[in-house]
Design a protein around this motif. Structure first.
Motif, PDB file in Angstrom:
ATOM      1  N   PRO A 169       0.802  -1.228   0.000  1.00 21.50           N
ATOM      2  CA  PRO A 169       0.000   0.000   0.000  1.00 21.50           C
ATOM      3  C   PRO A 169       0.835   1.278   0.000  1.00 21.50           C
ATOM      4  CG  PRO A 169      -0.115  -1.086   2.143  1.00 21.50           C
ATOM      5  CD  PRO A 169       0.622  -2.011   1.215  1.00 21.50           C
ATOM      6  N   THR A 170       2.081   1.192   0.472  1.00 29.79           N
ATOM      7  CA  THR A 170       2.970   2.355   0.513  1.00 29.79           C
ATOM      8  C   THR A 170       4.404   1.891   0.266  1.00 29.79           C
ATOM      9  OG1 THR A 170       3.434   2.114   2.873  1.00 29.79           O
ATOM     10  CG2 THR A 170       1.538   3.521   2.265  1.00 29.79           C
ATOM     11  N   VAL A 227       9.346  -2.326   3.269  1.00 25.39           N
ATOM     12  CA  VAL A 227      10.313  -2.611   4.323  1.00 25.39           C
ATOM     13  C   VAL A 227       9.616  -3.106   5.587  1.00 25.39           C
ATOM     14  CG1 VAL A 227      12.155  -1.625   5.750  1.00 25.39           C
ATOM     15  CG2 VAL A 227      11.852  -0.850   3.392  1.00 25.39           C
ATOM     16  N   GLU A 228       8.464  -2.518   5.894  1.00 26.70           N
ATOM     17  CA  GLU A 228       7.807  -2.802   7.166  1.00 26.70           C
ATOM     18  C   GLU A 228       7.013  -4.097   7.185  1.00 26.70           C
ATOM     19  OE1 GLU A 228       5.425   0.637   7.794  1.00 26.70           O
ATOM     20  OE2 GLU A 228       7.063   1.740   8.712  1.00 26.70           O
ATOM     21  N   ASP A 229       6.356  -4.440   6.090  1.00 23.42           N
ATOM     22  CA  ASP A 229       5.525  -5.648   6.079  1.00 23.42           C
ATOM     23  C   ASP A 229       6.392  -6.852   6.396  1.00 23.42           C
ATOM     24  OD1 ASP A 229       3.398  -4.085   5.400  1.00 23.42           O
ATOM     25  OD2 ASP A 229       3.022  -5.018   3.463  1.00 23.42           O
ATOM     26  N   ASP A 230       5.974  -7.591   7.390  1.00 22.74           N
ATOM     27  CA  ASP A 230       6.766  -8.722   7.838  1.00 22.74           C
ATOM     28  C   ASP A 230       6.059 -10.022   7.473  1.00 22.74           C
ATOM     29  OD1 ASP A 230       8.369 -10.549   9.109  1.00 22.74           O
ATOM     30  OD2 ASP A 230       8.600  -9.328  10.895  1.00 22.74           O
ATOM     31  N   ASP A 231       6.562 -10.672   6.458  1.00 30.45           N
ATOM     32  CA  ASP A 231       5.990 -11.943   6.026  1.00 30.45           C
ATOM     33  C   ASP A 231       6.378 -13.084   6.963  1.00 30.45           C
ATOM     34  OD1 ASP A 231       5.011 -10.578   3.815  1.00 30.45           O
ATOM     35  OD2 ASP A 231       6.696 -11.152   2.540  1.00 30.45           O
ATOM     36  N   ARG A 248       9.183   3.832  13.360  1.00 28.75           N
ATOM     37  CA  ARG A 248       7.948   3.077  13.102  1.00 28.75           C
ATOM     38  C   ARG A 248       8.054   1.640  13.564  1.00 28.75           C
ATOM     39  NH1 ARG A 248       5.120   5.663   8.171  1.00 28.75           N
ATOM     40  NH2 ARG A 248       4.226   3.599   7.881  1.00 28.75           N
ATOM     41  N   GLN A 249       9.264   1.190  13.841  1.00 34.50           N
ATOM     42  CA  GLN A 249       9.482  -0.184  14.279  1.00 34.50           C
ATOM     43  C   GLN A 249       8.719  -0.476  15.572  1.00 34.50           C
ATOM     44  OE1 GLN A 249      13.523  -1.079  15.470  1.00 34.50           O
ATOM     45  NE2 GLN A 249      13.284  -3.216  14.870  1.00 34.50           N
ATOM     46  N   TRP A 250       8.549   0.530  16.424  1.00 34.58           N
ATOM     47  CA  TRP A 250       7.845   0.321  17.688  1.00 34.58           C
ATOM     48  C   TRP A 250       6.395  -0.096  17.449  1.00 34.58           C
ATOM     49  CZ3 TRP A 250      10.799  -0.751  21.405  1.00 34.58           C
ATOM     50  CH2 TRP A 250      12.059  -0.169  21.497  1.00 34.58           C
TER      51      TRP A 250
END
Length: 196
Positions: free
Chosen positions: A61-62, A67-71, A128-130
């Protein structure tokens, strides 16, 4: 009969989708590391991956989501659920994370390192990791509860939070030493510190 005819159509479609998602992520990570995260555009990522920018947005979506989506979190959660119910929660998490790392690092070590390095070294992504850690904690607490056949309680939340912190600390140490250490060893050391 050709080999691909023996698979259900949904299986082939899911494989293609997974391959496209992986290709987009690989090109994005390469571009982020080569040209800088902030400087890289969605259009550049899409062009490098050979897809349209609309296709990019169907999978992510962005730009941050690449990087953030954790599969890997769902994989770890399933591994936790499969651990014996009599095993201590922290031990179950440690063994599940270790088994997940064995699988993931064998298949995608470079991508895992690149993604982790981006998160650790880019201030906005690290901040954003938090939020992402809170999602991981909830997922792990739920998996522990499912394994025990009990509701999520404070005990399981604390265990999941401590395990998530240990994992993040091990990942950060891995990047701090430029990936020279074995991540599995760092994770083992982190969980040993927690007493698992």
């Amino acid at each position: 009969m050709r080999a691909d005819q023996s698979r259900p159509a949904g299986g082939l479609r899911e494989e293609r989708k997974a391959r496209t998602r992986r290709t987009i992520r690989e090109h994005a990570l390469r571009l982020f590391l080569d040209g800088g995260y902030d400087e890289t555009t969605v259009e550049q990522i899409a062009a490098a991956a050979g897809v349209s920018h609309m296709t990019f947005f169907r999978y992510f979506p962005t730009k941050e989501a690449v990087v953030e989506d954790d599969d890997y979190d769902p994989l770890i959660a399933e591994l936790v659920r499969a651990r014996p119910a009599a095993e201590a929660p922290m031990t179950a998490l440690h063994r599940a994370v270790r088994a997940g790392l064995d699988t993931v690092l064998t298949a995608d070590r470079d991508a895992v390192y690149a993604r982790t390095r981006l998160v650790v070294t880019h201030p906005a992504l690290r901040a954003r990791q938090w939020r992402n850690a809170a999602t991981t904690e909830s997922l792990l607490a739920r998996a522990l509860a499912d394994r025990e056949g009990s509701p999520v309680d404070l005990r399981l939340r604390v265990v999941a939070a401590a395990a998530t912190a240990a994992l993040i600390t091990a990942l950060t140490a891995w990047v701090d030493n430029d990936g020279a250490d074995d991540l599995r060893t760092l994770v083992d050391e982190a969980f040993t510190t927690l007493g698992s």
